[in-house]
Structure formats: structure tokens, C-alpha cells
Design an enzyme around this catalytic site. Structure first.
Site, mmCIF file in Angstrom:
data_model
loop_
_atom_site.group_PDB
_atom_site.id
_atom_site.type_symbol
_atom_site.label_atom_id
_atom_site.label_comp_id
_atom_site.label_asym_id
_atom_site.label_seq_id
_atom_site.Cartn_x
_atom_site.Cartn_y
_atom_site.Cartn_z
ATOM 1 N N TYR A 51 0.831 -1.204 0.000
ATOM 2 C CA TYR A 51 0.000 0.000 0.000
ATOM 3 C C TYR A 51 0.872 1.263 0.000
ATOM 4 C CZ TYR A 51 -3.777 -3.172 1.505
ATOM 5 O OH TYR A 51 -4.689 -4.201 1.597
ATOM 6 N N HIS A 109 -0.119 -11.750 2.032
ATOM 7 C CA HIS A 109 -1.122 -10.999 1.273
ATOM 8 C C HIS A 109 -1.883 -11.867 0.265
ATOM 9 C CE1 HIS A 109 -1.938 -6.597 -0.158
ATOM 10 N NE2 HIS A 109 -3.049 -7.307 -0.082
#
Length: 283
Positions: A51, A109
Site C-alpha cells: 500500500y 497478502h
């Protein structure tokens, strides 16, 4: 289906019913939004190395004035670091970037089964937990076969599995698989994505929201909560933050829950077609 004021994980950790999601939260505007969110009452922050805002996250925590022990911080291992040594190094690097001594929660992830290294990555998380770098370890976007593979290989069951979950893709089979294994489901993109679908202006959800004098977002968050699913929500707007934190102020009926379940579109409902057996996240 009753409301969940908190979620107790299989490792004994306790999570709040909602987390502040950090996707696309960057720059001074993002920093101010997170500081406001923390001061408004969010206590779990969900970020990821990919991110590109771990530094922002740490700065917001410091500026918020809220003691570290009162906050929970979660991040995720990128796909380029599934090799054991790389994973251990990245976890440490992420902590340096964010300015913390440990993560309260840390996830793989994506499984990237074509790469075939997610067991190695999971072993790294298991060991990082032993080293004191992580309190709670989990995964994201793992299917039942991925879960069973890492559990069999290491003897350690993830505490959480963060998956895509919203009214157009309710992912109920995967939630049931998580429940069967004692894994808490976390929802990413619980409100869909406005530029890809219209879940927040769906007529059924709007009608239910009107019935309870609540917003469509509150209805969806409550739908997740009553299905024993924790939500990760992005809310940059001050009023939206307060709305989201108020999700436990009402309870949906079984009929309302069933109406929202019926909005499911199956695979076509995914926001970006990211199937865990196909999606490649190598950054």
C-alpha cells in the site's frame, strides 16, 4: 445471528469489530484521515507494504497521541518476499519503516500458488511470531486447499483469513471453510468499490437502510458482523468514520440478512476478478 462486539481468535488475541483499511491512503490527506480515524475511535489499522504507506501509518500513530498498547497494527507480506529469508527481512524492514517493535497482526497478502512458496512464507511468519516480531499471524485470500497445505506443513493454523466479501460476492463457502478450521474471516472491500460496482446504491440495501434509519454502509458492515465477519473499511470522511464505528447500534433481522445474501453474483461479482488461484502479486 447476534452482534459481535469483539472477535476472539484461535490464539487468544482479541480484535475489535472493525478495522481502518489503508488501501490508497497516502500523502498529507491520508495522514490526516488516519489521525482523525484513530482519534474518533478506530483501534485496528490494516495496512500492507504494497500500500506504500507504512511510514504514514507510523507517523499518524505518533501524532494521534494514543498509547501504542491501545492500538493494533496489521500489515501484509508482499508476493516478492515469499522466500523464507526474504520474508523475515521484509517483516523487520516493515517494522523499521512504520517505527514499531512488533506487529499486532501480520498476514501473507496472496498465496500465489503458481509461485509455490506460500508454505515457506508461512513458516517465516510462524518463526517471526516466535522471535517476537508479530503477535498474531494470519493469511489473506487463501482458499481451503491453501489453508490445509500450510496447516499440515507447519502444524500452525492461521488466526485470520482476510478475503474479498461484499453483497455482490458474499464468499460464503470460504467463510464456512474458515469457520470449520477455527479461522476468523476478515472482509476486504466490504462496501465494494464505487468505481466498479453500485453496491452502496443498490435498491435492496437502500430499502433496508431506510427501514432502520441507517446508511447503506452501516447495513453492510452490520451484515458482516452478524455473520461473524470482521470488516476492514476505508473511511476518509469524518462523518463516515463515525457512521462506521456505530455499526453495533442496531441489529438486522434474519429476513434482512437473507435479502442481502440473495444479492450474491458469484464469480462475476468479484470487484476486479482477482481469483486467488490466478492472481499474481509479485511486487
Amino acid at each position: 445471528m447476534t452482534l459481535n462486539e469483539q472477535f476472539v481468535l484461535n490464539d487468544g488475541a482479541v480484535l475489535p469489530p472493525i478495522a481502518y483499511g489503508m488501501v490508497n491512503v497516502q500523502g498529507a490527506k491520508g495522514l490526516n484521515s488516519l489521525v482523525t480515524a484513530l482519534q474518533n475511535g478506530f483501534r485496528l489499522v490494516d495496512t500492507s507494504t504494497n500500500y506504500m504507506n507504512e511510514g504514514l501509518t507510523g507517523e499518524a500513530i505518533r501524532r494521534s497521541g494514543i498509547p501504542r498498547d491501545d492500538l493494533l497494527v496489521s500489515s501484509k507480506l508482499p508476493g516478492a518476499y515469499h522466500d523464507y529469508d526474504k520474508a523475515i527481512g521484509m517483516i523487520q524492514e516493515s517494522l523499521y519503516r512504520i517505527g514499531l517493535d512488533y506487529f499486532d497482526k501480520y498476514l501473507i497478502h496472496w498465496p500465489l500458488p503458481k509461485q509455490g512458496k506460500y508454505v515457506e512464507a508461512w513458516q517465516a511468519l510462524v518463526d517471526a511470531q516466535k522471535f517476537g516480531l508479530i503477535k498474531t499471524i494470519g493469511v489473506s485470500n487463501f482458499l481451503p486447499e491453501h489453508l490445509d497445505t500450510i496447516i499440515e506443513a507447519t502444524g500452525v493454523t492461521p488466526a485470520t483469513n482476510q478475503i474479498e466479501r461484499h453483497p455482490y460476492f458474499n464468499n460464503k463457502e470460504l467463510i464456512e471453510a474458515n469457520n470449520k478450521r477455527g479461522i476468523l474471516t476478515e472482509a476486504w472491500s466490504p462496501l465494494g468499490r464505487g468505481y466498479l460496482n453500485d453496491v452502496l446504491v443498490n435498491g435492496t440495501i437502500e430499502a433496508i437502510a431506510k427501514k432502520y434509519d441507517r446508511s447503506p454502509a452501516q447495513v453492510i458492515l452490520n451484515w458482516n458482523n452478524q455473520n461473524h465477519v470482521m470488516t476492514n473499511v476505508k473511511a476518509g470522511n469524518y462523518n463516515h468514520q463515525l457512521e462506521d464505528l456505530d455499526l453495533l447500534s442496531f441489529e438486522l433481522s434474519k429476513d434482512d440478512l437473507a435479502q442481502i445474501d440473495a444479492l450474491d453474483k458469484g464469480e462475476p461479482g468479484r470487484v476486479e476478478g482477482q481469483h486467488p488461484n490466478e492472481y499474481e502479486e509479485f511486487d
